[in-house]
Design a protein around this motif. Structure first.
Motif, PDB file in Angstrom:
ATOM      1  N   ALA A  37       0.696  -1.180  -0.175  1.00 60.47           N
ATOM      2  CA  ALA A  37      -0.078  -0.052   0.153  1.00 60.47           C
ATOM      3  C   ALA A  37       0.848   1.247  -0.220  1.00 60.47           C
ATOM      4  O   ALA A  37       0.783   1.972  -0.564  1.00 60.47           O
ATOM      5  CB  ALA A  37      -0.822  -0.153   1.269  1.00 60.47           C
ATOM      6  N   LEU A  72      -7.266   5.000  -1.251  1.00 57.58           N
ATOM      7  CA  LEU A  72      -6.183   3.874  -1.129  1.00 57.58           C
ATOM      8  C   LEU A  72      -6.516   2.655  -0.736  1.00 57.58           C
ATOM      9  O   LEU A  72      -6.696   1.289  -1.465  1.00 57.58           O
ATOM     10  CB  LEU A  72      -4.876   3.880  -2.053  1.00 57.58           C
ATOM     11  N   LYS A  99      -7.795   0.005  -3.541  1.00 58.44           N
ATOM     12  CA  LYS A  99      -6.474  -0.118  -4.232  1.00 58.44           C
ATOM     13  C   LYS A  99      -6.723   0.454  -5.429  1.00 58.44           C
ATOM     14  O   LYS A  99      -5.516   0.897  -6.245  1.00 58.44           O
ATOM     15  CB  LYS A  99      -6.061  -0.855  -3.931  1.00 58.44           C
TER      16      LYS A  99
END
Length: 370
Positions: free
Chosen positions: A91, A121, A125
């Motif tokens: 991430a 996000l 994502k």
């Protein structure tokens, strides 16, 4: 997620990655599993100036990323080192890459951008931060850019652009009114619309105009003041005054809309939860040729007497499946004011569905400004 076409990429950049993510701006140098759940990885910038824009002064944005995503971060030269839980590391790398894409055109990031980017996000994502943060809704007189701050605001802006009638329902602080006013001004300045009409019901917390002191202008001013505030935040006072004097911008109580047909206009009804069914129907049927309408409100802050059904609640039920009408719902997650505001809204919601609070009526400064 769609990577940029080869023509979009700077010469010499590699988009290959072994992490199941196609990096757009730069590449990951290595992926070293420390254990089954811990990963150590690196992200190298091919452009030192771009790195400075992304990481900020003294790499302050890097610290924000580490704290927000729970990873250990460091920097040596043009390489950023990330260590932590595998998902968190991925991430963080994805976030750095997306922030680099935003900065490619010269933009510098603030801490708030990094925080919002990370949270976007985490929600999605596959989101493209540049499509959100670089979507300029309006450029103010002071050259500030008004853009969406998150996924919900981006959906809202796109919905207004693509529909003649849009409803925005959700708590204060989510940018419902502010973004609608920004889009309206953009349409007026580009001459796609001839005028802006901003309306509000003049009923709040049991008050009535007849019981307020002063003439009619004095009586209605407290109800429409937040709309003036939004205008003054985007236009200089002289320009605002000129538009109002020429009739290109009109701010009035909802009752003043009766009997009119609004052509070539961008019409905004604010605080619509305080309309009755009859008032909502009256407003919606004012829409004329080449016009666009936005209706905003918070159904948790209805100030009507208990026996009266909110026109906003009724309209959502009646019109939700009608083609050409968009409904955008915001939640406390989408609040973009002080972080405490999210917690306050959630606390009241958790206490019980019957708890309502009076709205401050202020969606001012609820969109991204740079």
């Amino acid at each position: 997620m769609r990577a940029l076409d080869s023509g979009d990429l700077p010469t010499g950049l590699d988009t290959r990655s072994g992490l199941g993510y196609s990096f757009i701006v730069s590449k990951v140098v290595s992926s070293i599993p420390v254990s089954s759940s811990v990963l150590s990885d690196e992200y190298t910038f091919n452009d030192h100036n771009l790195m400075m824009k992304v990481l900020g002064p003294r790499s302050e944005n890097l610290s924000v990323i580490g704290k927000e995503l729970g990873v250990t971060v460091g920097q040596r030269g043009d390489t950023v080192y990330v260590k932590g839980d595998t998902d968190a590391v991925i991430a963080a790398l994805r976030l750095i890459d997306q922030l680099a894409l935003i900065c490619k055109d010269g933009r510098r990031l603030k801490e708030a951008d990094v925080l919002r980017g990370s949270r976007i996000l985490l929600q999605d994502k596959d989101a493209r931060l540049d499509h959100i943060f670089n979507d300029v809704v309006h450029v103010t007189t002071g050259k500030r850019l008004i853009t969406p701050k998150g996924l919900a605001q981006k959906r809202y802006v796109d919905m207004i652009r693509n529909n003649d009638l849009t409803f925005a329902i959700g708590p204060a602080g989510t940018g419902k009114t502010y973004l609608a006013v920004a889009l309206a001004i953009s349409e007026l300045m580009s001459q796609r619309k001839k005028r802006i009409i901003l309306a509000r019901p003049a009923v709040e917390a049991g008050e009535r105009l007849g019981f307020l002191p002063g003439d009619m202008v004095d009586k209605i001013n407290p109800y429409v003041r937040p709309l003036y505030d939004a205008l003054h935040d985007m236009l200089d006072p002289d320009r605002t005054g000129a538009f109002i004097a020429q009739g290109q911008i009109e701010i009035a109580p909802l009752a003043f809309m009766r009997g009119r047909t609004l052509n070539d206009a961008f019409v905004i009804l604010d605080e619509a939860q305080n309309t009755t069914r009859e008032q909502m129907k009256m407003f919606l049927t004012r829409l004329g040729y080449s016009s666009k309408a936005v209706v905003t409100g918070d159904t948790s802050q209805i100030d009507l007497p208990g026996s009266i059904t909110s026109g906003l609640v009724d309209a959502e039920h009646v019109l939700k499946d009608m083609e050409g009408i968009g409904f955008c719902r915001f939640t406390e997650v989408d609040v973009v004011r002080h972080p405490l505001v999210q917690d306050i809204i959630k606390a009241y919601a958790d206490r019980g569905n019957g708890v309502t609070t009076r709205s401050d009526g202020d969606d001012d400064d609820d969109a991204h400004q740079s």
